[in-house]
Scaffold this motif. Structure first.
Motif: not given
Length: 328
Positions: A252-265
């Motif tokens: 939250e401090k830097t606004g960085t989001i790291v995620f993998g390509g398989k993440v579904k919603v």
């Protein structure tokens, strides 16, 4: 904080298109592990920044006696400091090989800068001496004046690169009942199963079996009974397509989001501020319902980094996001 000063990084780790990796990069053989070493020593040569107590003096006096040097008066000085000495010794290290050493002040020394560690034995968990450390202590670069708000160097912690010499090898056994066991650094059921299948395919016979999410037991073929190292080398070069649980890491401090390509919603509708974003029938607009496509849709709708982070956290709390969310 203004939008112009926000750092928004999206690091996309598309697991589904990862190329295969060598087994040696994600696993190791049971028995081939590091061991921790520890000792207590004295750093000398300090410019009046050493300990103020009498413990250091007693240690120095004892060292003198061991060298058959008898002092008539008590040995007192602020130019020395009692320190803890740490090192890790990898498996199969032999006598004469060298280790990096970390030094930390044990007393009230103000600085170890410019000091020299007197010969210090390093012990394993079994109480045996496995290495001896000695050398100049490095605490980092010189202090410089700057207008930047930088953290000051910690001068009561230092290192001695290659400062310990191995005196005794720690026994390591990797073969048990004509088998070796491969241990995954990140236990995962799917990766363990794939590892066993890949090893069997490499040798054209069923040698490997996944015992649990972290362990794969491999039988040693008769042809390699007298050439274990070659067999282990072949196993290390087996290529694996590793798997892992879907995860999103948010800073939250830097606004960085790291995620993998398989993440579904899952299907949902979010009304946030001045925009509405929907996932319907597994689609975000014309694209698949993945976190990557969702974030792009949110950015296109004018969402700020903080907006995106807040929406992701709420989706996770509501159960619409099929991934673990880690907030740093």
């Amino acid at each position: 904080m203004k939008k112009g000063f926000l750092l928004f990084l999206l690091i996309i780790l598309t697991i589904s298109v990862f190329s295969a990796v060598r087994l040696k990069d994600i696993a190791y053989f049971r028995g081939a592990r590091d061991n921790q070493l520890f000792g207590i020593g004295v750093v000398t040569g300090l410019n009046g920044t050493g300990d103020s107590g009498n413990v250091t003096s007693e240690l120095l006096s004892n060292m003198m006696k061991n060298l058959n040097i008898n002092l008539q008066n008590a040995f007192t000085t602020k130019n020395s400091a009692v320190v803890f000495v740490f090192a890790d010794i990898p498996a199969f290290y032999k006598e004469g090989m060298k280790l990096d050493v970390t030094i930390t002040a044990a007393g009230d020394s103000k600085s170890l800068e410019g000091g020299f560690l007197i010969q210090t034995p390093l012990y394993g968990a079994d109480g045996q001496v496995y290495a001896v450390a000695q050398g100049s202590v490095l605490t980092g670069g010189a202090e410089v004046s700057t207008t930047a708000n930088l953290q000051k160097r910690n001068k009561v912690v230092g290192v001695i690169p290659q400062g310990a010499i191995v005196e005794n090898e720690i026994p390591a056994t990797i073969v048990s009942k004509n088998t070796v066991t491969v241990l995954l650094r990140n236990p995962d059921i799917t990766t363990a199963a794939r590892t066993a299948l890949s090893i069997n395919a490499q040798f054209g016979q069923k040698l490997a079996k996944a015992v649990d999410p972290s362990s794969i037991k491999v039988n040693i073929p008769d042809v390699f009974s007298d050439d274990l190292i070659s067999f282990l080398a072949l196993i290390e070069e087996v290529e694996i397509d590793p798997d892992s649980r879907a995860k999103i890491v948010i800073n939250e401090k830097t606004g960085t989001i790291v995620f993998g390509g398989k993440v579904k919603v899952a299907d949902f509708t979010v009304n946030y501020g001045n925009f509405v974003i929907s996932v319907d029938n597994g689609k975000v607009g014309d694209s698949d319902a993945t976190i990557y496509n969702l974030v792009n849709a949110l950015k296109a709708a004018g969402a700020t980094p903080q907006d995106v982070i807040a929406i992701i956290q709420n989706l996770s709390a509501a159960g619409y996001l099929y991934a673990d969310v880690v907030v740093m």
